[in-house]
Design an enzyme around this catalytic site. Structure first.
Site, PDB file in Angstrom:
ATOM      1  N   SER A  71       0.827  -1.212   0.000  1.00 50.72           N
ATOM      2  CA  SER A  71       0.000   0.000   0.000  1.00 50.72           C
ATOM      3  C   SER A  71       0.856   1.254   0.000  1.00 50.72           C
ATOM      4  CB  SER A  71      -0.890   0.035   1.248  1.00 50.72           C
ATOM      5  OG  SER A  71      -1.749  -1.064   1.261  1.00 50.72           O
TER       6      SER A  71
HETATM    7  N1  SAH Z   1       0.420  -5.654   4.238  1.00 44.22           N
HETATM    8  C1  SAH Z   1       1.136  -5.915   3.008  1.00 44.22           C
HETATM    9  C2  SAH Z   1       0.339  -5.639   1.763  1.00 44.22           C
HETATM   10  C3  SAH Z   1      -0.741  -6.569   1.593  1.00 44.22           C
HETATM   11  S1  SAH Z   1      -1.358  -6.863  -0.009  1.00 44.22           S
HETATM   12  C4  SAH Z   1       2.427  -5.177   2.939  1.00 44.22           C
HETATM   13  O1  SAH Z   1       2.775  -4.440   3.864  1.00 44.22           O
HETATM   14  O2  SAH Z   1       3.141  -5.358   1.950  1.00 44.22           O
HETATM   15  C5  SAH Z   1      -2.577  -8.024   0.519  1.00 44.22           C
HETATM   16  C6  SAH Z   1      -2.028  -9.356   0.876  1.00 44.22           C
HETATM   17  O3  SAH Z   1      -3.077 -10.120   1.431  1.00 44.22           O
HETATM   18  C7  SAH Z   1      -1.505 -10.140  -0.329  1.00 44.22           C
HETATM   19  O4  SAH Z   1      -0.193 -10.536  -0.101  1.00 44.22           O
HETATM   20  C8  SAH Z   1      -2.454 -11.332  -0.406  1.00 44.22           C
HETATM   21  O5  SAH Z   1      -1.839 -12.512  -0.880  1.00 44.22           O
HETATM   22  C9  SAH Z   1      -2.890 -11.468   1.027  1.00 44.22           C
HETATM   23  N2  SAH Z   1      -4.145 -12.176   1.268  1.00 44.22           N
HETATM   24  C10 SAH Z   1      -5.298 -12.144   0.555  1.00 44.22           C
HETATM   25  N3  SAH Z   1      -6.215 -12.939   1.120  1.00 44.22           N
HETATM   26  C11 SAH Z   1      -5.646 -13.495   2.221  1.00 44.22           C
HETATM   27  C12 SAH Z   1      -6.078 -14.405   3.234  1.00 44.22           C
HETATM   28  N4  SAH Z   1      -7.323 -14.925   3.252  1.00 44.22           N
HETATM   29  N5  SAH Z   1      -5.216 -14.752   4.209  1.00 44.22           N
HETATM   30  C13 SAH Z   1      -3.965 -14.253   4.234  1.00 44.22           C
HETATM   31  N6  SAH Z   1      -3.480 -13.393   3.308  1.00 44.22           N
HETATM   32  C14 SAH Z   1      -4.321 -13.011   2.322  1.00 44.22           C
END
Ligand code: SAH
Length: 223
Positions: A71
């Site tokens: 983000s």
């Molecule tokens: N917080 C992260 C950005 C997240 S992007 C950072 O600092 O870089 C969103 C992430 O959520 C992605 O990596 C995606 O694979 C993960 N995601 C999506 N659904 C999920 C779930 N049910 N459980 C765990 N991770 C999930």
């Protein structure tokens, strides 16, 4: 890279972080000095691939592979500030991604538990968090919509992917009092929702429009 070149590179990133805080965070309502200090400290560029290092402190999200994104700094700061961390909390993050948000939480709370569903992302996040010596961050490969039951309850929960609604297991694993922040909406746009648990009740506050990748799992989107 020579030591001299590497030092001058590090200085450049340090300046980029100062600028990020002064121009993209502070003027837009990020006032929690602990959040600002941690964002000034963490080498965000190391959480993206080297070709993107010069963009790592810009006011926009960046790709981290597998169709996912890290983000924009302001949104990371805003969500973190809303958790109101003082330093002694146990925090759950859903969606480890690059590991940057986890690192920030690691600076601000006692312990961080972060769940990711894509194993390659989790492995990369683990590598960089180890390299930066974070010993209070625990990672797990799983569908995070189930939370992390063995470690519950949590003082604060942050979901960094968009969901049709707040997953019930996360609400159940939130301490009373506690705070959960999650983007809720359809696949294209969401509202950042802050849910406060207090005296057995849940209170909802809207914190603005955001756009996140999908939370995929049993209590999120099906694909
Ligand atoms: N917080 C992260 C950005 C997240 S992007 C950072 O600092 O870089 C969103 C992430 O959520 C992605 O990596 C995606 O694979 C993960 N995601 C999506 N659904 C999920 C779930 N049910 N459980 C765990 N991770 C999930």
């Amino acid at each position: 890279m020579s030591q001299a070149a590497s030092n001058s590179c590090n200085d450049q990133f340090k300046i980029a972080r100062e600028r990020m805080v002064a121009q993209q965070l502070r003027p837009f309502g990020i006032t929690d000095e602990r959040v600002l200090a941690a964002m000034r400290k963490i080498p965000r560029h190391l959480f993206v691939e080297e070709a993107l290092w010069d963009q790592a402190y810009g006011d926009f999200p960046l790709p981290i592979g597998y169709g996912q994104t890290i983000s924009q700094p302001y949104i990371v700061a805003l969500m973190t500030q809303e958790l109101g961390l003082k330093g002694d909390e146990k925090v759950l993050e859903i969606g480890t991604g690059s590991g940057y948000q986890a690192a920030l939480l690691g600076e601000l709370a006692r312990s961080v538990f972060s769940v990711e569903r894509v194993s390659a992302l989790l492995a990369r996040a683990r590598k960089i968090l180890d390299k930066l010596n974070y010993s209070n961050i625990y990672l797990k490969l799983d569908d995070g919509t189930w939370g992390w039951k063995d470690e519950a309850p949590f003082d604060a929960i942050i979901v960094t992917a968009g969901s049709p609604a707040a997953p019930q297991p996360l609400l159940d694993q939130l301490k009373d009092p506690g705070v959960l922040i999650i983007p809720v909406g359809d696949e294209y746009s969401q509202t950042l929702v802050k849910i406060i648990k207090s005296n057995g009740e849940l209170y909802h506050e809207n914190k603005g429009a955001v756009r996140f990748v999908r939370l995929i799992g049993n209590h999120g989107w099906s694909s």
